[in-house]
Enzyme design. Structure first.
Site, PDB file in Angstrom:
ATOM      1  N   PRO A   1      49.900  13.176 -51.291  1.00 29.79           N
ATOM      2  CA  PRO A   1      49.813  14.573 -51.677  1.00 29.79           C
ATOM      3  C   PRO A   1      51.170  15.248 -51.913  1.00 29.79           C
ATOM      4  O   PRO A   1      52.121  15.000 -51.160  1.00 29.79           O
ATOM      5  CB  PRO A   1      49.124  15.238 -50.475  1.00 29.79           C
ATOM      6  CG  PRO A   1      48.386  14.148 -49.819  1.00 29.79           C
ATOM      7  CD  PRO A   1      49.151  12.882 -50.068  1.00 29.79           C
ATOM      8  N   ASN A   2      51.193  16.049 -52.929  1.00 23.30           N
ATOM      9  CA  ASN A   2      52.332  16.918 -53.289  1.00 23.30           C
ATOM     10  C   ASN A   2      53.512  16.183 -53.918  1.00 23.30           C
ATOM     11  O   ASN A   2      54.456  16.829 -54.382  1.00 23.30           O
ATOM     12  CB  ASN A   2      52.824  17.728 -52.062  1.00 23.30           C
ATOM     13  CG  ASN A   2      51.723  18.591 -51.481  1.00 23.30           C
ATOM     14  OD1 ASN A   2      51.119  19.385 -52.209  1.00 23.30           O
ATOM     15  ND2 ASN A   2      51.431  18.427 -50.213  1.00 23.30           N
TER      16      ASN A   2
ATOM     17  N   ARG B   1      59.733  20.658 -55.976  1.00 25.97           N
ATOM     18  CA  ARG B   1      59.306  20.981 -54.620  1.00 25.97           C
ATOM     19  C   ARG B   1      60.449  20.816 -53.622  1.00 25.97           C
ATOM     20  O   ARG B   1      61.007  19.727 -53.493  1.00 25.97           O
ATOM     21  CB  ARG B   1      58.176  20.010 -54.267  1.00 25.97           C
ATOM     22  CG  ARG B   1      57.729  20.046 -52.853  1.00 25.97           C
ATOM     23  CD  ARG B   1      56.914  18.788 -52.539  1.00 25.97           C
ATOM     24  NE  ARG B   1      56.426  18.862 -51.184  1.00 25.97           N
ATOM     25  CZ  ARG B   1      56.148  17.796 -50.449  1.00 25.97           C
ATOM     26  NH1 ARG B   1      56.294  16.588 -50.948  1.00 25.97           N
ATOM     27  NH2 ARG B   1      55.732  17.944 -49.223  1.00 25.97           N
TER      28      ARG B   1
ATOM     29  N   TYR C   1      63.986  17.146 -50.790  1.00 28.59           N
ATOM     30  CA  TYR C   1      63.512  15.950 -51.500  1.00 28.59           C
ATOM     31  C   TYR C   1      64.330  15.609 -52.753  1.00 28.59           C
ATOM     32  O   TYR C   1      64.052  14.601 -53.397  1.00 28.59           O
ATOM     33  CB  TYR C   1      62.031  16.143 -51.882  1.00 28.59           C
ATOM     34  CG  TYR C   1      61.135  16.331 -50.679  1.00 28.59           C
ATOM     35  CD1 TYR C   1      61.031  15.333 -49.710  1.00 28.59           C
ATOM     36  CD2 TYR C   1      60.416  17.519 -50.494  1.00 28.59           C
ATOM     37  CE1 TYR C   1      60.228  15.515 -48.586  1.00 28.59           C
ATOM     38  CE2 TYR C   1      59.606  17.698 -49.376  1.00 28.59           C
ATOM     39  CZ  TYR C   1      59.520  16.692 -48.426  1.00 28.59           C
ATOM     40  OH  TYR C   1      58.728  16.861 -47.313  1.00 28.59           O
TER      41      TYR C   1
ATOM     42  N   ASN D   1      54.423   5.877 -49.996  1.00 30.66           N
ATOM     43  CA  ASN D   1      54.892   7.177 -49.528  1.00 30.66           C
ATOM     44  C   ASN D   1      53.656   8.061 -49.471  1.00 30.66           C
ATOM     45  O   ASN D   1      53.217   8.597 -50.490  1.00 30.66           O
ATOM     46  CB  ASN D   1      55.954   7.786 -50.447  1.00 30.66           C
ATOM     47  CG  ASN D   1      56.491   9.090 -49.849  1.00 30.66           C
ATOM     48  OD1 ASN D   1      55.891   9.649 -48.924  1.00 30.66           O
ATOM     49  ND2 ASN D   1      57.602   9.567 -50.378  1.00 30.66           N
TER      50      ASN D   1
ATOM     51  N   ALA E   1      52.343  13.939 -46.511  1.00 33.76           N
ATOM     52  CA  ALA E   1      51.929  14.450 -45.191  1.00 33.76           C
ATOM     53  C   ALA E   1      50.810  13.621 -44.572  1.00 33.76           C
ATOM     54  O   ALA E   1      50.629  13.642 -43.349  1.00 33.76           O
ATOM     55  CB  ALA E   1      51.502  15.911 -45.314  1.00 33.76           C
TER      56      ALA E   1
ATOM     57  N   HIS F   1      51.243  11.464 -41.436  1.00 34.91           N
ATOM     58  CA  HIS F   1      51.246  11.948 -40.056  1.00 34.91           C
ATOM     59  C   HIS F   1      49.853  12.092 -39.444  1.00 34.91           C
ATOM     60  O   HIS F   1      49.743  12.304 -38.248  1.00 34.91           O
ATOM     61  CB  HIS F   1      52.014  13.271 -39.998  1.00 34.91           C
ATOM     62  CG  HIS F   1      53.323  13.211 -40.745  1.00 34.91           C
ATOM     63  ND1 HIS F   1      54.305  12.309 -40.415  1.00 34.91           N
ATOM     64  CD2 HIS F   1      53.762  13.871 -41.855  1.00 34.91           C
ATOM     65  CE1 HIS F   1      55.322  12.445 -41.271  1.00 34.91           C
ATOM     66  NE2 HIS F   1      55.014  13.374 -42.152  1.00 34.91           N
TER      67      HIS F   1
ATOM     68  N   ASP G   1      43.620   2.695 -41.448  1.00 36.10           N
ATOM     69  CA  ASP G   1      42.592   1.655 -41.350  1.00 36.10           C
ATOM     70  C   ASP G   1      42.520   0.827 -42.634  1.00 36.10           C
ATOM     71  O   ASP G   1      42.337  -0.390 -42.580  1.00 36.10           O
ATOM     72  CB  ASP G   1      41.224   2.285 -41.043  1.00 36.10           C
ATOM     73  CG  ASP G   1      41.108   2.733 -39.591  1.00 36.10           C
ATOM     74  OD1 ASP G   1      42.024   2.451 -38.796  1.00 36.10           O
ATOM     75  OD2 ASP G   1      40.095   3.382 -39.257  1.00 36.10           O
TER      76      ASP G   1
ATOM     77  N   GLU H   1      56.456   1.218 -45.733  1.00 34.44           N
ATOM     78  CA  GLU H   1      56.338   2.680 -45.669  1.00 34.44           C
ATOM     79  C   GLU H   1      57.619   3.287 -46.238  1.00 34.44           C
ATOM     80  O   GLU H   1      58.720   2.816 -45.932  1.00 34.44           O
ATOM     81  CB  GLU H   1      56.147   3.107 -44.204  1.00 34.44           C
ATOM     82  CG  GLU H   1      56.107   4.620 -44.022  1.00 34.44           C
ATOM     83  CD  GLU H   1      55.914   5.034 -42.553  1.00 34.44           C
ATOM     84  OE1 GLU H   1      55.626   4.155 -41.701  1.00 34.44           O
ATOM     85  OE2 GLU H   1      56.054   6.237 -42.275  1.00 34.44           O
TER      86      GLU H   1
ATOM     87  N   HIS I   1      59.799   6.972 -47.382  1.00 38.18           N
ATOM     88  CA  HIS I   1      59.975   8.429 -47.417  1.00 38.18           C
ATOM     89  C   HIS I   1      61.314   8.764 -48.040  1.00 38.18           C
ATOM     90  O   HIS I   1      62.303   8.068 -47.790  1.00 38.18           O
ATOM     91  CB  HIS I   1      59.946   9.030 -46.005  1.00 38.18           C
ATOM     92  CG  HIS I   1      58.679   8.738 -45.285  1.00 38.18           C
ATOM     93  ND1 HIS I   1      57.507   9.387 -45.572  1.00 38.18           N
ATOM     94  CD2 HIS I   1      58.386   7.825 -44.323  1.00 38.18           C
ATOM     95  CE1 HIS I   1      56.553   8.899 -44.812  1.00 38.18           C
ATOM     96  NE2 HIS I   1      57.050   7.939 -44.055  1.00 38.18           N
TER      97      HIS I   1
ATOM     98  N   ARG J   1      63.137  15.785 -38.643  1.00 39.00           N
ATOM     99  CA  ARG J   1      62.596  17.055 -39.112  1.00 39.00           C
ATOM    100  C   ARG J   1      61.678  17.666 -38.034  1.00 39.00           C
ATOM    101  O   ARG J   1      61.916  17.454 -36.854  1.00 39.00           O
ATOM    102  CB  ARG J   1      61.900  16.822 -40.449  1.00 39.00           C
ATOM    103  CG  ARG J   1      62.877  16.290 -41.506  1.00 39.00           C
ATOM    104  CD  ARG J   1      62.197  16.025 -42.824  1.00 39.00           C
ATOM    105  NE  ARG J   1      61.641  17.244 -43.387  1.00 39.00           N
ATOM    106  CZ  ARG J   1      60.741  17.261 -44.389  1.00 39.00           C
ATOM    107  NH1 ARG J   1      60.315  16.130 -44.909  1.00 39.00           N
ATOM    108  NH2 ARG J   1      60.288  18.405 -44.855  1.00 39.00           N
TER     109      ARG J   1
ATOM    110  N   ARG K   1      56.223  15.691 -37.725  1.00 43.18           N
ATOM    111  CA  ARG K   1      56.482  14.617 -38.693  1.00 43.18           C
ATOM    112  C   ARG K   1      56.950  13.325 -38.014  1.00 43.18           C
ATOM    113  O   ARG K   1      57.131  12.310 -38.655  1.00 43.18           O
ATOM    114  CB  ARG K   1      57.555  15.039 -39.698  1.00 43.18           C
ATOM    115  CG  ARG K   1      57.110  16.138 -40.641  1.00 43.18           C
ATOM    116  CD  ARG K   1      58.177  16.377 -41.696  1.00 43.18           C
ATOM    117  NE  ARG K   1      58.083  17.716 -42.226  1.00 43.18           N
ATOM    118  CZ  ARG K   1      57.337  18.072 -43.274  1.00 43.18           C
ATOM    119  NH1 ARG K   1      56.635  17.184 -43.918  1.00 43.18           N
ATOM    120  NH2 ARG K   1      57.305  19.325 -43.690  1.00 43.18           N
TER     121      ARG K   1
HETATM  122  C1  DQA Z   1      57.713  12.646 -47.200  1.00 49.78           C
HETATM  123  C2  DQA Z   1      57.837  13.188 -45.777  1.00 49.78           C
HETATM  124  C3  DQA Z   1      56.545  13.834 -45.311  1.00 49.78           C
HETATM  125  O1  DQA Z   1      56.700  14.356 -44.003  1.00 49.78           O
HETATM  126  C4  DQA Z   1      56.162  14.967 -46.240  1.00 49.78           C
HETATM  127  O2  DQA Z   1      54.928  15.529 -45.848  1.00 49.78           O
HETATM  128  C5  DQA Z   1      56.163  14.563 -47.671  1.00 49.78           C
HETATM  129  C6  DQA Z   1      57.221  13.700 -48.164  1.00 49.78           C
HETATM  130  C7  DQA Z   1      59.057  12.110 -47.737  1.00 49.78           C
HETATM  131  O3  DQA Z   1      59.039  11.391 -48.739  1.00 49.78           O
HETATM  132  O4  DQA Z   1      60.118  12.439 -47.191  1.00 49.78           O
HETATM  133  O5  DQA Z   1      55.318  15.003 -48.452  1.00 49.78           O
HETATM  134  O6  DQA Z   1      56.797  11.555 -47.174  1.00 49.78           O
END
Ligand code: DQA
Length: 148
Positions: A12-13, A20, A25, A76, A79, A82, A89, A100, A102, A109, A113
Site C-alpha cells: 500500500p501507498n 509521498r 522515502y 516491500n 505498512a 507491521h 501466512d 524483505e 524497505h 522510526r 514500525r
Molecule cells: C516502508 C516502511 C513502512 O513502515 C511504511 O509503512 C511504508 C514504506 C519503506 O519502504 O520504508 O509504506 O515499507
C-alpha cells in the site's frame, strides 16, 4: 532453458513514491525503482515481474500464484509489514527465497514500525538504503538462490 524469475511485490501507498513523504522515502518513483530492480535481475540472467497493490488480498493472491512458478520474492509490503498476518501466512507457504525490502529503516522510526510480520518468514532483510536497496535486494535474492 527456462528463465528464472524474481517477483517484486509493492504494498500500500508505494504507488505514490516520488511524491509521498520525500524526506523519508526519497524522490524516486516506483516505476524508476522497478526499472533499477529489473536491470539488476537482467544482469544476473533473471526476469523480473512486479505487482503493486493497495489491497492485502491481492498481494496474498500473487504470492499463491508465485508458488512453483517464481524463484524469489522481493517484498516491500509497506505498512502491511507491521500487521499483515495473511501476508505472513502466504509467504510461509512459498518455498522460494523471500527478501524483505524497505526504503527507510523501520527500526529507527515510530515504535509500531519496529514489528515486522514479514521478517520471520523472510530469508533476509534490506532496509534503510533508499532507492539503492532495490537492486541490492534483487542481488541478495539471487545470491541466496545460488547458495541453495
Ligand atoms: C516502508 C516502511 C513502512 O513502515 C511504511 O509503512 C511504508 C514504506 C519503506 O519502504 O520504508 O509504506 O515499507
Amino acid at each position: 532453458m527456462t528463465t528464472r524469475t524474481v517477483l517484486l511485490l509493492s504494498g500500500p501507498n508505494l504507488n505514490l513514491l516520488g511524491e509521498r513523504e520525500p524526506e523519508v522515502y526519497g524522490r524516486t518513483t516506483l516505476a524508476e525503482l522497478v526499472d533499477a530492480a529489473t536491470a539488476a535481475a537482467s544482469e544476473l540472467g533473471f526476469d523480473l515481474e512486479h505487482l503493486q497493490s493497495n489491497h492485502e488480498g491481492e498481494l496474498v493472491d500473487a504470492i499463491h500464484a508465485a508458488r512453483g512458478r517464481i524463484d524469489a520474492l522481493v517484498v516491500n509490503a509497506g505498512a502491511l509489514t507491521h500487521y499483515g498476518w495473511s501476508l505472513h501466512d502466504a509467504l510461509a507457504a512459498f518455498d522460494g527465497v523471500v527478501v524483505e525490502l524497505h526504503l527507510s529503516n523501520p527500526q529507527r522510526r515510530e515504535s509500531w514500525r519496529s514489528t515486522s510480520v514479514v521478517a520471520p518468514v523472510a530469508d533476509g532483510v534490506v532496509a534503510g538504503f533508499g532507492a539503492a536497496g532495490y537492486p541490492m535486494a534483487v542481488r541478495a535474492a539471487v545470491g541466496l538462490l545460488d547458495a541453495r
